[in-house]
Design a protein around this motif. Structure first.
Motif, mmCIF file in Angstrom:
data_model
loop_
_atom_site.group_PDB
_atom_site.id
_atom_site.type_symbol
_atom_site.label_atom_id
_atom_site.label_comp_id
_atom_site.label_asym_id
_atom_site.label_seq_id
_atom_site.Cartn_x
_atom_site.Cartn_y
_atom_site.Cartn_z
ATOM 1 N N ALA A 60 0.828 -1.202 0.000
ATOM 2 C CA ALA A 60 0.000 0.000 0.000
ATOM 3 C C ALA A 60 0.866 1.256 0.000
ATOM 4 O O ALA A 60 0.546 2.238 -0.662
ATOM 5 N N TRP A 61 1.994 1.208 0.733
ATOM 6 C CA TRP A 61 2.853 2.389 0.818
ATOM 7 C C TRP A 61 3.456 2.723 -0.540
ATOM 8 O O TRP A 61 3.407 3.871 -0.990
ATOM 9 N N ILE A 62 4.030 1.741 -1.222
ATOM 10 C CA ILE A 62 4.619 1.999 -2.540
ATOM 11 C C ILE A 62 3.538 2.454 -3.523
ATOM 12 O O ILE A 62 3.725 3.393 -4.290
ATOM 13 N N GLY A 63 2.378 1.782 -3.490
ATOM 14 C CA GLY A 63 1.286 2.180 -4.382
ATOM 15 C C GLY A 63 0.850 3.606 -4.150
ATOM 16 O O GLY A 63 0.631 4.376 -5.095
ATOM 17 N N GLU A 64 0.746 4.005 -2.879
ATOM 18 C CA GLU A 64 0.312 5.366 -2.558
ATOM 19 C C GLU A 64 1.360 6.394 -2.960
ATOM 20 O O GLU A 64 1.028 7.479 -3.449
ATOM 21 N N GLU A 65 2.645 6.055 -2.780
ATOM 22 C CA GLU A 65 3.710 7.003 -3.092
ATOM 23 C C GLU A 65 3.857 7.261 -4.590
ATOM 24 O O GLU A 65 4.179 8.370 -5.007
#
Length: 422
Positions: free
Chosen positions: A229-234
């Protein structure tokens, strides 16, 4: 709630997706109240034009100010809707018994601590290209799915275009220019040979798109943070902004070819390989008399089979001008969304806001209308790569994230442009 300023225009309170006490329903209610105020102000403006051959400056400013407030409120609702789609910080499967895949577990060890050992073992076992020529590792399918889901939600053209995922660098697609060849026969009749179809080969090369989010070591050490989720959001905003601009205006050099880069001709001169256009009747604007007629002509320039799933595409400044148009019965052609998260409509068709579309100007093609799923094709090459870089920006860790994407028109008859010209 909305308040009224000293000039009678509704003032929408700032809150949006950041306002903890403002829910989607309340924000949508504010948007609808703003639309009611806009209709009232615009009706006053039109009445003054009829009586005085010109509108009062304050009335013009009031209508424009309310229109801008509606734009901002609509963006806040979109941000709140996207925020509600995001998984919790612990991940969508928090508390579930299912274990992560071997690839995901190895990838998380690489991202958090730089341990490449398990990913390299997976590569040797599968004899696949987990490592790219420029370094970096393929993300697990869960992370790739998360990035794709987010891009579909925030990239306006990707959300309505056709989508194809390939494993090669180029997609070559044959297309029957003169349609499928077929005929009717009886049960015992001979089957005569049909005419050979006229085929055009369309080529869609994929180009590299990158983003470079940064993380602190404290964030990477936090086990509660879902790496997918973090990489996708960034990367979602960086990828979406670049994609959206390229799908509209890309020149095809190291980026997809945008649909505005193809030759556009008057609809009466349309031919395969070109996009048909309809004129407004006035340079840089809608015609002074019956301005909505140009939109009606645009809609019906499209064949019935394409109109069923058609959308209008324009930027917010053009949409602001379209909001003021009425039909012969005095009804506004532009209508707000019926529920939070839905799209506004124009003459019953959804309106997609794409900032890369050109502003209204002399000869500009500022409005597109068509079935974009059949008109424009987005080609994704399978695989998203991440290269961990803990050295270039100490004390932060950079993640050089790349994906390959291409695009181009696949059916030149599936959309038309509105040209702001006489």
């Amino acid at each position: 709630m909305s308040t009224t300023n000293h000039q009678g225009a509704p003032e929408i309170k700032a809150g949006g997706a950041q306002g903890a006490g403002t829910g989607g329903g309340e924000m949508f209610g504010e948007f609808m109240r703003a639309f009611d105020a806009f209709r009232e102000a615009n009706d006053d403006r039109l009445s003054q034009i009829e009586k005085r051959m010109g509108a009062d400056v304050l009335t013009e400013e009031k209508a424009d100010r309310i229109s801008r407030a509606m734009d901002e409120q609509e963006r806040r609702i979109e941000r709140l809707t996207l925020k509600s789609l995001r998984p919790p910080v612990g991940g969508p499967n928090e508390g579930a018994a299912a274990a992560p895949s071997e690839h995901r577990s190895a990838f998380e060890a690489y991202v958090r601590g730089g341990d490449e050992t398990r990913l390299r073992r997976l590569e040797e076992k599968a004899m696949s290209g987990l490592v790219g020529a420029d370094g970096g590792f393929l993300v697990p399918s869960e992370t790739e799915t998360e990035i794709g889901r987010r891009l579909a939600a925030v990239s306006p053209i990707r959300a309505i275009a056709g989508l194809r995922t390939v494993s090669s660098a180029v997609l070559k697609k044959p297309f029957a220019v003169n349609g499928a060849q077929a005929g009717w026969v009886g049960e015992t009749d001979a089957r005569p040979q049909t005419n050979a179809p006229q085929l055009a080969e369309l080529t869609f090369p994929t180009m590299e798109l990158y983003a470079m989010p940064a993380a602190t070591n404290a964030l990477l050490d936090d086990a509660a943070v879902d790496i997918d989720a973090w990489i996708g959001e960034e990367v979602e905003q960086a990828f979406a902004a670049q994609e959206s601009a390229a799908f509209v205006n890309g020149d095809g050099v190291a980026k997809p070819k945008g649909f505005m880069r193809y030759e556009a001709v008057q609809e009466t001169a349309w031919a395969w390989g070109k996009v048909g256009t309809v004129s407004t009747g006035l340079s840089a604007n809608f015609a002074a008399t019956a301005p909505a007629d140009a939109l009606v002509d645009l809609v019906y320039a499209l064949k019935a089979g394409y109109r069923q799933n058609a959308s209008f595409v324009m930027n917010r400044r053009t949409q602001s001008a379209v909001r003021k148009l009425k039909d012969a019965d005095g009804n506004y052609l532009w209508q707000p969304p019926t529920i939070a998260g839905a799209k506004a409509t124009l003459m019953g068709f959804p309106v997609v806001e794409a900032e890369a579309m050109p502003d209204m100007a002399a000869g500009s093609l500022s409005v597109a209308f068509g079935d974009f799923a059949r008109f424009y094709l987005v080609v994704d090459r399978q695989g998203v790569r991440v290269l961990r870089d803990p050295y270039s920006a100490k004390p932060y860790v950079l993640f050089y994230t790349t994906k390959r994407v291409g695009g181009g028109i696949q059916d030149f008859d599936a959309a038309k442009f509105l040209r702001f010209a006489a």
